[in-house]
Design an enzyme around this catalytic site. Structure first.
Site, mmCIF file in Angstrom:
data_model
loop_
_atom_site.group_PDB
_atom_site.id
_atom_site.type_symbol
_atom_site.label_atom_id
_atom_site.label_comp_id
_atom_site.label_asym_id
_atom_site.label_seq_id
_atom_site.Cartn_x
_atom_site.Cartn_y
_atom_site.Cartn_z
ATOM 1 N N TRP A 280 0.870 -1.180 0.000
ATOM 2 C CA TRP A 280 0.000 0.000 0.000
ATOM 3 C C TRP A 280 0.914 1.240 0.000
ATOM 4 C CZ3 TRP A 280 -2.086 2.809 4.713
ATOM 5 C CH2 TRP A 280 -3.127 3.676 4.361
ATOM 6 N N ASP B 80 -0.087 -5.116 9.567
ATOM 7 C CA ASP B 80 -1.115 -4.136 9.214
ATOM 8 C C ASP B 80 -2.353 -4.930 8.826
ATOM 9 O OD1 ASP B 80 -2.749 -2.193 8.217
ATOM 10 O OD2 ASP B 80 -1.475 -1.660 6.518
ATOM 11 N N ALA C 153 -6.133 -4.436 7.884
ATOM 12 C CA ALA C 153 -7.121 -3.404 7.550
ATOM 13 C C ALA C 153 -8.401 -3.993 6.956
ATOM 14 C CB ALA C 153 -6.507 -2.394 6.570
ATOM 15 N N LYS D 193 -12.882 -0.335 7.114
ATOM 16 C CA LYS D 193 -13.534 -1.153 6.089
ATOM 17 C C LYS D 193 -14.520 -2.143 6.709
ATOM 18 C CE LYS D 193 -10.101 0.644 3.891
ATOM 19 N NZ LYS D 193 -9.685 1.181 2.643
HETATM 20 C C1 LIG Z 1 -3.244 -1.953 3.696
HETATM 21 C C2 LIG Z 1 -3.946 -0.823 4.372
HETATM 22 N N1 LIG Z 1 -3.578 -0.481 5.596
HETATM 23 C C3 LIG Z 1 -4.164 0.512 6.256
HETATM 24 C C4 LIG Z 1 -5.192 1.240 5.697
HETATM 25 C C5 LIG Z 1 -5.754 2.335 6.556
HETATM 26 O O1 LIG Z 1 -7.020 2.720 6.382
HETATM 27 P P1 LIG Z 1 -7.685 3.858 7.278
HETATM 28 O O2 LIG Z 1 -6.641 4.835 7.662
HETATM 29 O O3 LIG Z 1 -8.716 4.445 6.393
HETATM 30 O O4 LIG Z 1 -8.264 3.173 8.473
HETATM 31 C C6 LIG Z 1 -5.613 0.923 4.401
HETATM 32 C C7 LIG Z 1 -6.658 1.702 3.726
HETATM 33 O O5 LIG Z 1 -6.822 1.733 2.557
HETATM 34 C C8 LIG Z 1 -4.975 -0.150 3.729
HETATM 35 O O6 LIG Z 1 -5.343 -0.508 2.509
#
Ligand SMILES: Cc1ncc(COP(=O)(O)O)c(C=O)c1O
Length: 394
Positions: A127, A208, A210, A243
């Protein structure tokens, strides 16, 4: 003073959304943005969240500050969700953060406080925010092989080979499930091999997570995270509620750290608190409170579980339909990887030129690295997408 600022590079995914919004074509299809959409193209508020919100509105009697690292009810509910009983609770420390992004940033700041200057290893690809946050914090970043662009699966041999070369004390970032941007994930056997390898290297895992519940199921998606938590003396976790609870704009995430013993976890807790105080003081609470209510009330939880399952199965259906339509369109099974990928994304393995052609000629928008959001592949669009993919030569 502000005249000395340099222009920042535009975020390409956000730029893509702007392009999509400006496109006047009625038939345009958005497979770019990283947000779940239902069959009507909406990102609905979950029933369970609405119910919790309504209850909260009636019962909340104060908006005074929570504690510096958030509410302990939220910490415990998230520890149950992500870690279950894989590790003793007194080795954990917590910090509620603005989204999963906040949690990632927070973990890296905590690492900086240790003054051990480890290299932070990310999957290639990962990401985009992972790399930019680490670079913003002036940390040393490495990339380990992860995805084979030919097979569109995890290149496990190359991954193991690269991770065999890391130094002790390095941090290895792993996506807990539903890898973004590829959709290709480790199986349970591979998680075990990676766990043993990282233990041997004396590395520290940083998970991570998510998309828990978007892949194989709520419990199944936590397999790798729980396995590592049960084995490692130290570990970092950044979890996002954006999500799986559909509360993107509430900015709700959490840092969970595993320490060697309760004494160190207590010092870690103090440091997490310190980092929050220096950045934004108290974390946002509304989303965290809703998540806590949903996870701890049996009826709300049952409703949430069934809603999340509906989302997950809907995305699996979309994968099946798209793979099937592509099979018919190209007379081969070379797109079957779509059915093996999990989560909201798949990387098609197309060139940027092909991605641009899809956008310019057919109004089909996906990220420049050919990441498509599978939730945008609705039944009425599946044949159009399949035809266009073949026509641009993917
Ligand atoms: C791999 C990954 N980590 C973390 C996040 C963090 O999302 P948020 O800050 O919206 O909770 C995302 C969001 O797209 C993600 O795809």
């Amino acid at each position: 003073m502000l005249t000395s600022l340099k222009k920042q590079p535009a975020d390409r995914i956000i730029g893509l959304s702007a392009l999509y919004n400006a496109d006047p074509r009625q038939e345009k299809i958005d497979l770019g943005v990283g947000v779940y959409k239902d069959a009507h193209g909406n990102t609905p508020i979950m029933r369970s969240i609405k119910k919790a919100e309504s209850h909260l509105w009636k019962t909340e009697s104060t908006k005074t500050y929570t504690s510096m690292t958030g509410d302990s009810g939220f910490h415990n509910a998230m520890a149950d969700l992500v870690l279950a009983d894989s590790v003793d609770r007194d080795r954990l420390s917590f910090c509620a953060t603005p989204g999963g992004t906040g949690a990632i940033h927070h973990v890296l700041e905590l690492v900086k406080l240790t003054e051990s200057n480890p290299k932070i290893w990310f999957s290639d690809p990962t990401w985009g925010n992972h790399l930019t946050i680490a670079k913003h914090l002036k940390m040393v970043v490495g990339k380990y092989s992860y995805f084979n662009n030919e097979t569109r699966a995890v290149d496990f041999e190359a991954m193991v080979s690269d991770l065999s070369k890391i130094s002790n004390g390095d941090i290895v970032v792993l996506h807990g499930c539903c890898h973004n941007p590829t959709g290709a994930n480790l199986n349970n056997e591979q998680w075990n091999i990676i766990a043993d390898l990282l233990l041997e290297k004396d590395a520290i895992p940083f998970i991570d997570i998510a998309y828990q519940g978007f892949g194989e199921g709520i419990e199944e998606d936590a397999f790798g995270t729980r396995l590592l938590a049960s084995k490692f003396p130290e570990m970092f976790i950044a979890a996002s509620c954006s999500k799986n609870f559909g509360i993107y704009r509430e900015r709700c995430g959490i840092v969970i750290t595993v320490s060697k013993n309760p004494d160190i976890s207590s010092i870690t807790q103090g440091n997490l608190s310190y980092v929050n105080r220096q950045n934004f003081s108290f974390p946002p609470d509304h989303g965290a409170r809703l998540v806590t209510m949903v996870l701890t009330d049996p009826d709300l939880r049952a409703d949430w579980v069934s809603e999340l399952e509906q989302v997950r199965v809907g995305m699996l259906d979309a994968r099946t339909h798209l793979a099937e339509a592509l099979r018919k369109e190209c007379n081969s099974n070379r797109f079957d990887f779509l059915e093996h990928h999990r989560g909201m994304f798949s990387r098609l393995g197309a060139t940027e030129e092909q991605v641009n052609k899809l956008r310019d000629k057919f109004g089909i928008y996906m990220v420049f690295d050919s990441r498509l959001n599978i939730a945008g592949v609705t039944l009425d669009k599946v044949n159009t997408i399949a035809k266009a993919v073949i026509e641009v030569g993917i």
